[in-house]
Write an enzyme that holds these catalytic residues in place. Sequence first.
Site, PDB file in Angstrom:
ATOM      1  N   ASP A  88      41.344  35.007  42.799  1.00 13.27           N
ATOM      2  CA  ASP A  88      40.149  34.751  41.980  1.00 13.27           C
ATOM      3  C   ASP A  88      40.135  33.351  41.376  1.00 13.27           C
ATOM      4  OD1 ASP A  88      39.400  37.587  42.252  1.00 13.27           O
ATOM      5  OD2 ASP A  88      40.987  37.961  40.803  1.00 13.27           O
ATOM      6  N   HIS A 116      35.187  36.122  47.788  1.00 17.32           N
ATOM      7  CA  HIS A 116      34.891  34.718  47.534  1.00 17.32           C
ATOM      8  C   HIS A 116      33.420  34.574  47.163  1.00 17.32           C
ATOM      9  CE1 HIS A 116      38.526  33.319  50.169  1.00 17.32           C
ATOM     10  NE2 HIS A 116      38.870  33.943  49.073  1.00 17.32           N
TER      11      HIS A 116
END
Length: 500
Positions: A88, A116
């Site tokens: 992340d 993503h």
Amino acid sequence: MNISTLRLDSNPITTATATHRNGILGCNGTYSCRFNQFQQRKKTPSVIVCSTKPLASVVDHQGVNESGLSRIESLSQVSGVLGCQWGDEGKGKLVDILAKHFDIVARCQGGANAGHTIYNSEGKKFALHLVPSGILNEETLCVIGNGVVVHLPGLFKEIDGLEANGVSCQGRILVSDRAHLLFDFHQEIDGLREAELAKSFIGTTKRGIGPCYSSKVIRNGLRVSDLRHMDIFPQKLDLLLSDAAARFPGFKYGPDMLREEVERYKKFAERLEPFVADTVHFMNDAISQKKKILVEGGQATMLDIDFGTYPFVTSSSPSAGGICTGLGIAPRVVGDLVGVVKAYTTRVGSGPFPTEIMDKGGDLLRFAGQEFGTTTGRPRRCGWLDIVALRFCCQINGFASLNLTKLDVLSDLPEIQLGVTYRHPDGSALNSFPSDLRLLEQIKVEYEVLPGWKSDISSIRKYTDLPKAAREYVERIEELIGVPIHYIGIGPGRDALIYK
């Protein structure tokens, strides 16, 4: 479908060549011809694709200053973007920006557990899980390598979503014939496995990643190439399902399930065929022709099956080594690797987190940074930047530079801390990041305290225009880890990036 070239607006590009039973091949049945066509931008196109919006690539190019362009163009022929924490970090945004300057963007490991988030030139948000982030750049070819585990329903859903929003995928995505198939039952088993572990659960995304890699390792998994042999596909799938039923009493398997799955995958096989290729040959052919390749890592080094906080890790190798095994390319061809690291630290799920902020400060970071998982939506645990873990990641991967993301999230804090040293309970310092989880739970973190800048930096585009305290924070990180920070994220948009 036989398309030789496409033109978007006024810029001709090339896309899918003739489809073939053995994958997407070039005009003479070779992969090399594919690249020749892909680069022939001045030839008359046979198909015109009209667009009412400006090209994202043109907008991006105008937004990159001279120093930024120099940074990007100096990257080696085969470069990579990898995560430095527990995922992340914002890898997708950097890949999206860099993709315009590369011929190919490739995923080498993981599966739909990699979330993503990227934005196009109009600010529209795209959450990708399997399709490489380079897909928004019209001239980029995307490769899903042999090291990736592919959930076909999820892949098709992503492709449909992209197509519905004007992003063409046909002829722009190659899926390795060696990639393993992730079935719905793998996801079901993932949940059963978590329940079985009870209090010691790992906190997976429950996307079936671990069970699919388990099938791969014990050698009863099915690969994309198996879809070309539907005469024996049912027997192989039956073996896989029977093994799962024997292992997990809660998993109910019968003839109806097998019959339904086979019928589904007959349709999937037909739809997938135009995307299938021998990507190992394809990638090496591209390298020999000096094509520029950008590798997009999923997850991050601290989740690596070997180097992460085991067992609270993923099932693949999101470190530098995974590039070679997940794409079938030699170590000697891999050049610059860019590590992506948040200006603070986050983690989803269970596992050690030495610099975690347990009080309201953690909540403030979570909401300021919108720290909720792209894949699961789960709130992320938040803490200060862990220099010890970051130095460990840099050592393993040999990063040429770093991308520090979300620096703007720290803007409202009066002071900022950096976790610079781990100490044993007796006060002695640890020399490296430990593998012992019990030790990680016992260590004391020593912090450096730096002043905050208490001002909005999201509109700044030059490093020298940042507040002095923000620059001191960036430069102190560089001093502590010995790796330069070349990219600084100060917002989610494509243009919200400072080149240092």
